[in-house]
Design an enzyme around this catalytic site. Sequence first.
Site, PDB file in Angstrom:
ATOM      1  N   ASP A  43       0.838  -1.200   0.000  1.00  0.00           N
ATOM      2  CA  ASP A  43       0.000   0.000   0.000  1.00  0.00           C
ATOM      3  C   ASP A  43       0.877   1.256   0.000  1.00  0.00           C
ATOM      4  OD1 ASP A  43      -2.837   1.114   0.469  1.00  0.00           O
ATOM      5  OD2 ASP A  43      -1.597   2.193   1.916  1.00  0.00           O
ATOM      6  N   TYR A  48       2.956  10.103   0.853  1.00  0.00           N
ATOM      7  CA  TYR A  48       3.900   9.529   1.821  1.00  0.00           C
ATOM      8  C   TYR A  48       5.346   9.944   1.500  1.00  0.00           C
ATOM      9  CZ  TYR A  48      -0.128   6.565   2.996  1.00  0.00           C
ATOM     10  OH  TYR A  48      -1.379   6.103   3.337  1.00  0.00           O
ATOM     11  N   LYS A  77      -2.507   6.218  -4.116  1.00  0.00           N
ATOM     12  CA  LYS A  77      -3.615   7.144  -3.861  1.00  0.00           C
ATOM     13  C   LYS A  77      -3.325   8.539  -4.423  1.00  0.00           C
ATOM     14  CE  LYS A  77      -3.867   4.624   0.453  1.00  0.00           C
ATOM     15  NZ  LYS A  77      -2.493   4.516   0.998  1.00  0.00           N
ATOM     16  N   HIS A 110      -7.628   9.737  -2.202  1.00  0.00           N
ATOM     17  CA  HIS A 110      -7.146   9.579  -0.823  1.00  0.00           C
ATOM     18  C   HIS A 110      -8.132  10.112   0.223  1.00  0.00           C
ATOM     19  CE1 HIS A 110      -3.012   9.141   1.320  1.00  0.00           C
ATOM     20  NE2 HIS A 110      -3.988   8.876   2.162  1.00  0.00           N
TER      21      HIS A 110
END
Length: 315
Positions: A43, A48, A77, A110
Site C-alpha cells: 500500500d 507519503y 492514492k 485519498h
Amino acid sequence: MKQLKFKNGDTMDAIGLGTWKSEKGKVTEAVKIALNNGYKHIDCAATYGNEAEVGEAFSEVFKNGKVKREDIWVTSKLWNNAHKKEDVIPALKQTLKDLELDYLDLYLIHWPVAFKPDVGFPEKADDFLSLEEAPIIETWNEMLKAKEQGLVKHIGVSNFSIEKLKDLMAETDHTPEMNQVELHPYLQQNKLLEFCSKNGINVTAYSPLGSGDRPDEMKAADEPSLLENPVINKIAKKHGASPGQILIKWSEQRGTGVIPKSTNEGRIKENLMSTGFQLEEDDLKEIADLDYHFRYVTGKFFEMEGNSYENIYND
Ligand code: NDP
C-alpha cells in the site's frame, strides 16, 4: 490467507504492507523483505513522499526474477491537491514513474477533500477548493478514464463516509471498488462496513495496530494503546500469538483488507503470519466491546473555519 474478490474476478491478498511514515532510508529494504517473504500486496500513496524508494524495491525484486509484477498487488492514492480534472492523470503518471510501474492494481482518491494544486498540506481555509470548484464526480470520471487507458486495474476511494459514498454513487454508474478507511477494535465502523458490503464495495483497514501510538486524548480517556490493551493481550496469550497478530487477524476475519506498516524485519514477517489461528466467538465478543469510536487519523486539518467539508465521518 483470505483474498478480497473484485467483480472482474481479480483477487487481492487481505494482508498487505503499509508504507506511511516508512522513512526513505528504510522503506526500500522493508518492501524487499516483504516481497521476498511472501507479501503480495503493498500500500503506497503519493503524499507519503517515499514512492521513488518503494519503486527501487520493486525494480530490484523484479530484476532478480523471484517475484513477478503480475503476482503482486500495488495500491496508490491520488493526493488532495490533484483533484481537478486536468491534474488526476498527470498525478497518477508521476506515481507510476516513481514506483517504476506500468500500471497500478488499485488507485484511490485519498480523501473526499480537495486542496488547491500548489498546497501540499492546508494551513488556512483559502487552501481548499470547494465542492463546486472541484466536484468529486469530475475527479472520479478521470479515475475511470485512467482505468479505461489501462493505467490502473481498479479504482476506489479512501476515507469516504456513508454520506460521501452516497453522494458519489448518486452521480455515477461506476461504484467505487474499494473504500480504505481507519478500522481497528477502537473504531469498528460496523455501519460503514454493512453499507459497503450491501453495495459491493471492498474495504481495507488502515492503522490496524493503532499506528503504534497512544495519543494524548487516549491517555486522557485512560485507555491503553491498542497493542497494550489487556483484552487483546489476553487473547494473544490464549492463541500463542502476538498482540499485533490478533489485531491483524481480527481485520482479516471480518473480511477486510489490512495493511500494517513496519520497517522492522521481524515485525514485517510476524505480521504476515497472522493467519494460522482463528478468533473464536468469545474473543470476537470481547473485542466488539472495545469500540469507543477513537480515531488516530482525525482529519482535523479539514475542520478549518470557512471550508465546506461536512459528513467526512459517520460516527
Ligand atoms: P499501523 O497501525 O500499521 O501501525 C504501525 C506502527 O506499529 C509502527 O510504529 C510500527 O513500527 C508498529 N508495528 C508494526 N508491526 C508491529 C507489531 N507486530 N507489533 C508491534 N508494533 C508493530 O499504522 P499506520 O497508521 O501506518 O497504518 C498502516 C498503513 O495504512 C499505512 O502505513 C498506510 O499504508 C495506510 N494508511 C492509509 C491512510 C489513508 O488515509 N488511506 C491513513 C493512514 C494509514 P515498526 O515500523 O518499527 O515496526
